[in-house]
Scaffold this motif. Structure first.
Motif, mmCIF file in Angstrom:
data_model
loop_
_atom_site.group_PDB
_atom_site.id
_atom_site.type_symbol
_atom_site.label_atom_id
_atom_site.label_comp_id
_atom_site.label_asym_id
_atom_site.label_seq_id
_atom_site.Cartn_x
_atom_site.Cartn_y
_atom_site.Cartn_z
ATOM 1 N N PRO A 122 44.853 54.167 43.300
ATOM 2 C CA PRO A 122 44.537 53.072 42.298
ATOM 3 C C PRO A 122 45.966 52.503 41.498
ATOM 4 O O PRO A 122 46.055 51.514 40.681
ATOM 5 C CB PRO A 122 43.415 53.190 41.132
ATOM 6 N N GLY A 123 46.643 53.217 41.996
ATOM 7 C CA GLY A 123 48.399 53.141 40.154
ATOM 8 C C GLY A 123 48.853 52.016 42.055
ATOM 9 O O GLY A 123 50.500 52.617 43.260
ATOM 10 N N LYS A 129 50.376 44.110 45.347
ATOM 11 C CA LYS A 129 49.191 43.977 44.455
ATOM 12 C C LYS A 129 49.181 42.416 45.175
ATOM 13 O O LYS A 129 48.815 41.561 45.160
ATOM 14 C CB LYS A 129 49.580 43.797 42.848
ATOM 15 N N LEU A 130 50.751 41.618 45.062
ATOM 16 C CA LEU A 130 51.284 39.994 45.479
ATOM 17 C C LEU A 130 50.985 40.321 47.055
ATOM 18 O O LEU A 130 50.201 39.367 47.326
ATOM 19 C CB LEU A 130 52.558 40.217 45.365
ATOM 20 N N GLY A 135 47.707 38.471 51.238
ATOM 21 C CA GLY A 135 46.532 38.993 52.915
ATOM 22 C C GLY A 135 44.836 38.352 52.507
ATOM 23 O O GLY A 135 44.498 38.662 53.659
ATOM 24 N N LEU A 136 44.944 37.860 51.258
ATOM 25 C CA LEU A 136 43.345 37.760 50.843
ATOM 26 C C LEU A 136 42.667 36.288 52.135
ATOM 27 O O LEU A 136 43.854 35.283 52.385
ATOM 28 C CB LEU A 136 43.316 37.620 49.098
ATOM 29 N N ASP A 137 41.599 36.731 52.633
ATOM 30 C CA ASP A 137 41.280 35.798 52.915
ATOM 31 C C ASP A 137 40.855 34.621 52.700
ATOM 32 O O ASP A 137 40.156 34.645 51.002
ATOM 33 C CB ASP A 137 40.095 36.075 54.559
ATOM 34 N N GLY A 138 41.190 32.989 52.006
ATOM 35 C CA GLY A 138 40.348 32.031 51.446
ATOM 36 C C GLY A 138 40.723 31.595 50.499
ATOM 37 O O GLY A 138 40.685 30.990 49.995
ATOM 38 N N GLY A 139 42.402 31.912 50.604
ATOM 39 C CA GLY A 139 43.578 31.117 49.415
ATOM 40 C C GLY A 139 43.930 29.793 50.173
ATOM 41 O O GLY A 139 43.930 30.110 51.913
ATOM 42 N N ASN A 140 44.762 29.701 49.271
ATOM 43 C CA ASN A 140 45.923 28.783 50.521
ATOM 44 C C ASN A 140 47.592 29.739 50.087
ATOM 45 O O ASN A 140 47.991 30.062 49.214
ATOM 46 C CB ASN A 140 45.194 27.489 49.885
ATOM 47 N N SER A 141 48.366 28.645 50.362
ATOM 48 C CA SER A 141 49.750 28.927 50.735
ATOM 49 C C SER A 141 50.328 28.560 48.837
ATOM 50 O O SER A 141 51.557 29.315 49.135
ATOM 51 C CB SER A 141 50.255 27.274 51.944
ATOM 52 N N LEU A 172 45.264 41.684 40.166
ATOM 53 C CA LEU A 172 45.484 41.687 39.622
ATOM 54 C C LEU A 172 45.403 41.795 38.331
ATOM 55 O O LEU A 172 46.523 42.388 37.260
ATOM 56 C CB LEU A 172 46.295 40.462 39.810
ATOM 57 N N ARG A 173 44.313 41.820 38.101
ATOM 58 C CA ARG A 173 43.558 41.907 36.431
ATOM 59 C C ARG A 173 42.681 42.976 36.262
ATOM 60 O O ARG A 173 41.406 42.645 35.809
ATOM 61 C CB ARG A 173 43.331 40.681 36.395
ATOM 62 N N GLU A 174 42.155 43.983 37.149
ATOM 63 C CA GLU A 174 40.835 44.916 37.073
ATOM 64 C C GLU A 174 40.839 45.325 36.175
ATOM 65 O O GLU A 174 39.488 45.252 35.937
ATOM 66 C CB GLU A 174 41.790 45.936 38.113
#
Length: 216
Positions: A122-123, A129-130, A135-141, A172-174
């Motif tokens: 978790p740390g 985090k960035l 690396g997340l699928d479904g986003g854009n540039s 980012l904001r858990e």
């Protein structure tokens, strides 16, 4: 057959139990620092992957810590990493060509296996985090640059929060995510400007106030 990367199975199991579709850990090799993303083929995370080999348990993505746009992706399981393009592997990790390249790959695998954690850490640093958001699928540039959360909004009737928005906020904001995650009709709004970012208390307070005004 030796399960050289057996920790991948343990990490995958922990990710599933904790509802993570992506995780990261640090890896040092040849005087360079890397962030390794571990991606599961679940909750739609494999939509952008046209063909997943039958043997694949996870997808690994290696990113240079000093340049997150410089990456190398491979499929893996507890027995092997599929370094199909050896030239690409060698050039990415700065390995000089030699006649005994097979031994070098084996040495690399032995070293890498020691870095694989058995559970989600978790740390995470802000860089990790960035990297996970990138690396997340479904986003854009452009979307990964929007990392400062300042509001939540109600989606049009019948529409649920996207998997991308869900995972991004969890990374980012858990604490904020945990407070609002049960209402999947809410999406989290991000800005590219750091000055726009608001605290959990401000975001929830603003949402509550605005919601009351709309219902009165």
């Amino acid at each position: 057959m030796n399960q050289m990367f057996k920790n991948l199975n343990l990490l995958k199991r922990d990710m599933v139990q904790k509802s993570w579709t992506i995780d990261s850990f640090n890896f040092n090799y040849n005087r360079h620092k890397y962030i390794v993303l571990v991606k599961l083929f679940s909750r739609g995370a494999n939509n952008s992957i046209k063909k997943i080999p039958k043997y694949a348990s996870v997808k690994l993505e290696f990113l240079r810590s000093d340049d997150l746009s410089n990456s190398l992706s491979v499929f893996a399981n507890s027995y092997k990493i599929d370094w199909k393009n050896i030239k690409q592997f060698r050039e990415f990790f700065g390995i000089q060509y030699s006649a005994n390249l097979g031994n070098i790959v084996q040495q690399f695998n032995n070293r890498f296996a020691k870095f694989i954690p058995t559970s989600v850490n978790p740390g995470k640093s802000i860089v990790e985090k960035l990297a996970m958001v990138y690396g997340l699928d479904g986003g854009n540039s452009k979307d990964p640059l929007r990392r400062y959360c300042y509001a939540v909004k109600r989606n049009p009737k019948g529409e649920k929060r996207s998997i991308y928005n869900d995972d991004k906020t969890k990374i980012l904001r858990e604490p904020l995510y945990n407070k609002l995650k049960s209402d999947d009709s809410l999406s989290f709004v991000y800005s590219i400007n750091e000055t726009d970012e608001k605290s959990d208390l401000e975001i929830i307070s603003n949402w509550t106030t605005n919601n009351k005004q709309k219902t009165t």
